[in-house]
Design an enzyme around this catalytic site. Structure first.
Site, PDB file in Angstrom:
ATOM      1  N   ASP B 300       0.854  -1.202   0.000  1.00 10.37           N
ATOM      2  CA  ASP B 300       0.000   0.000   0.000  1.00 10.37           C
ATOM      3  C   ASP B 300       0.879   1.236   0.000  1.00 10.37           C
ATOM      4  OD1 ASP B 300      -2.082   1.758   0.185  1.00 10.37           O
ATOM      5  OD2 ASP B 300      -2.514   1.353   2.285  1.00 10.37           O
ATOM      6  N   GLU B 334      -2.722  10.104  -0.837  1.00  9.44           N
ATOM      7  CA  GLU B 334      -3.962   9.309  -0.855  1.00  9.44           C
ATOM      8  C   GLU B 334      -4.412   8.996   0.565  1.00  9.44           C
ATOM      9  OE1 GLU B 334      -6.599   5.874  -0.722  1.00  9.44           O
ATOM     10  OE2 GLU B 334      -4.598   5.983   0.122  1.00  9.44           O
ATOM     11  N   GLU B 335      -3.442   8.748   1.451  1.00  8.71           N
ATOM     12  CA  GLU B 335      -3.777   8.175   2.754  1.00  8.71           C
ATOM     13  C   GLU B 335      -4.518   9.123   3.686  1.00  8.71           C
ATOM     14  OE1 GLU B 335      -3.810   5.232   3.274  1.00  8.71           O
ATOM     15  OE2 GLU B 335      -2.197   4.186   2.272  1.00  8.71           O
TER      16      GLU B 335
END
Lengths: 477, 477
Positions: B300, B334-335
């Site tokens: 990820d 994104e996180e």
């Protein structure tokens, strides 16, 4: 409760013998009684409740800690409530206390400016300390003692990493113990050898199959005078360091600040369930009460202690009195000194002929398949009725061994006392063992019932055998 | 490299179109070329090597960190080396920095004197801080928002624990995304709701299936003005607290000292591989470059970024020029904000008709089975040749969806751009995702090759299609 065990136990045995003569018939080792024991154990939550008390209320219980002291009290209380004769046998234990622990790779080929890579690790029991601000040194990676010796001069002043992977495939094939033994050998002997060669610190790859970046602690053999800092890195971080070392040299900043304090006072908890016509003979059933500090030691060895305690609970509920005295022992200090086992042996070495057998459970609470025992080959046939009664719960296997090789009962076994252990599936055991993840939720309550069924059936059987199973093989050569 | 993306891209497109006219024939979407792409991707280690560079050399790369900055440089350099036209698109990102984090249960029924139970946890991104010395408060455990609301007055001044277990069985049945979404809903919304009700702090049970006592971090939705401390406890510790709460009330001492700093400067890395006769049209292929701070973000979303980069490497080795421009994007943030995706959308919202499609890979590097795409039902038939070429590597499934629902391409998709994603086995993904264990060793190099094969085949196919696949369904209603 610090009376000398020798006197205390003699009085217990005497009182019990007198009592037994009047009140109880000595039962036979009959199949119906064995089946009743098995079936009642399979229905009881009592051992799991004790395991929950031990892990949820007390938690970690490394020798010398407040947790270990609380565990002694808790188990002694529970056994007293059952009506067992409880003795606390004094044991002086090592007192090692974990400190800060962190590490990062501060130099490696390809490192972007300002970047360091964290290495997850945990100090090994007995480890020395770095300065409070840490130390920085080159990393030397080896995969064998030979390679370490061959690297000679390079080792001096360096941080040595023993990068030896745990063989999970071997564990999956049913040989978890030997797989663990191989890795644990590096963990115990490696740091001392590195210290002797002048290493600044020593790291081992965690001994266990987990792949969740958790470090596995354990005892290491560094000694005063050369007590270098020693830690286990996660397998992930060992692999990272090995990969980076292919790109070029590594340097690590390492901080470990454990303390090695003076020996502390602690106890074996000994709870006797008196025998009847052979009350002067003893069958030990045991697990170790101490755990590592990272977790609540549910599998290692909460299940062993709860399983041993469950023997008495099961027999009491059935109002069954054994011929020989059943002695539950919750050993102290299996993890980093086995001082409890040694102290018991010292106090009982003139009574070994009265120790019919000893059971030790210390392979976790995985599914039991049966039991092992260090009796001589001619004795095996006498265990057929026990195998028969355990067969319906899938635990009818008896593996005879020359040496069972358990830790706390080791001195007894080496002096000839046959040692028995439950035979369990430990293929996943070393994934959790000595890690923060050895927690209650990992113990399957159903398997613990089966564990108690095996422990109780085996204990009862040994306590009532007509046959003399003699001594272990090496003593009879 | 902080030029405005709009101008930079326009120049790129112009230059490329001129070049293409002279030098290259625009190839058809023929089966032979597709097979060549697939087979070459399956033979190449290039993407895995980039993933190793990203994870081993840079490591964690949370938005605003030195790691994120180093990752931008590393990926931009690698793409420049391939000959792509690289643009760094400025993005202002949240800058949250983890601090100390620890917790212990200091009061519970049955607690032996001197004992506290450690609770393993990790702060959630965006969490507020406790005082440096921590805070002590009663624990209120709830399993739903309704239960939280019902507990009203009890919540004020308390530490709320949302004890909602991750549904690993659901993940095993192929629904890892929805299983995660359920838990992540509590993680994101729960602490804010608790803050609104006056809670002193909020804890969530880790969202993921790992049972190795590792906490799973992630973003939470607490906002300035009510930014209470918020953390994820391990599933083991959530279960411990739930068990202890059955015995009586709990009190916890909690220390979390993260910092919420001013927004930092960062970048999307945009690397164009120019098209030929349709160079003004764009097919995006992307993953996100930022990761959480606990691990090196291999799955990820290292695999997403490496997979997207591998598209260009594969095409370059085969000297294949697409009709449409292929735009690799390594998204930033994104996180904890998706600022990268939002910034790209803002800069391109007047060019959406030139965005033929966008591919985003952010479900880890598990085995790919095919791809999904948010095209309208009549479009599905046009993908038959692509399915045929991926079938021999077990990746021939095409699942059409109304909305793909990926994070960074979300604004594009909501504006009508069809979004595609590799369809992967993510049943184990959430065991590692957002934990310290999301490391390179978890990525199977063979599956990453298959991932690159899917990504490259899909990208190439989209970049060369004769058919206009139109916009996503909601835009056409």
């Amino acid at each position: 409760m610090k009376s000398v065990i020798k006197n205390s136990l003699s009085l217990t045995v005497l009182a019990t013998s007198l009592l037994a003569v009047g009140a109880y018939a000595a039962p036979a080792n009959d199949p119906a009684t064995l089946a009743q024991i098995r079936d009642n154990a399979m229905k009881s939550d009592w051992a799991y409740e004790r395991l929950a008390d031990l892990t949820d209320l007390v938690g970690p219980r490394l020798s010398g800690s407040a947790g270990a002291a609380a565990a002694v009290e808790q188990v002694a209380d529970a056994m007293r409530k059952l009506g067992a004769k409880v003795t606390l046998q004094p044991v002086k234990v090592p007192h090692w206390v974990r400190g800060a622990e962190s590490a990062e790779l501060v130099e490696y080929t390809g490192r972007p400016a300002g970047i360091t890579q964290k290495v997850v690790l945990t100090a090994l029991g007995g480890s020395g300390a770095t300065p409070a601000a840490g130390l920085t040194a080159p990393v030397v990676i080896v995969r064998s003692f030979e390679e370490l010796k061959a690297k000679g001069a390079q080792v001096k002043g360096s941080i040595v990493l023993f990068d030896v992977a745990f063989d999970q495939e071997m564990a999956n094939r049913g040989h978890a113990g030997p797989a663990y033994g191989h890795g644990a050998g590096f963990r115990f002997a490696g740091p001392k050898l590195a210290a002797d060669m002048g290493a600044a610190a020593a790291l081992v790859r965690s001994v266990g199959g987990a792949d969740y970046r958790i470090p596995h602690t354990g005892a290491t053999g560094v000694v005063e005078g050369a007590r270098i800092p020693a830690a286990a890195v996660t397998s992930e971080d060992a692999m990272l360091m090995s990969r980076l070392s292919v790109r070029g040299p590594l340097k690590m900043h390492l901080t470990l600040t454990p303390q090695n304090l003076p020996d502390a006072d602690s106890f074996n908890v000994i709870a006797d369930w008196p025998g009847t016509d052979k009350a002067d003979e003893v069958v030990i059933v045991s697990g170790h009460l101490d755990s590592w500090d990272l977790a609540t030691g549910a599998h290692d060895d909460g299940t062993g202690v709860a399983g041993a305690m469950g023997v008495i609970d099961t027999l009491k509920k059935l109002n069954l009195k054994p011929r020989r005295t059943i002695r539950v022992i919750a050993w102290m200090n299996e993890e980093n000194g086995t001082r409890g086992g040694k102290a018991y042996f010292e106090a009982n070495k003139d009574k070994l002929d009265k120790h019919f057998a000893a059971i030790e459970s210390d392979s976790g609470g995985g599914r039991p398949f049966g039991f092992i025992g260090s009796v001589t080959p001619p004795m095996v046939k006498y265990f057929a009725p026990l195998k028969d009664v355990l067969e319906p719960i899938g635990a009818g296997i008896f593996e005879r061994r020359d040496i069972a090789g358990a830790a706390d009962t080791g001195p007894l076994e080496r002096a000839g006392v046959p040692v028995f252990e439950p035979l369990v599936d430990s293929s996943a055991y070393f994934n959790y063992h000595h890690t923060p993840a050895d927690t209650l939720d990992k113990v399957n309550p159903y398997e613990l019932k089966r564990h108690v069924a095996v422990m109780t059936s085996l204990t009862w059987y040994l306590a009532n055998m007509d046959e003399n199973i003699g001594r272990v093989a090496p003593q009879q050569d």
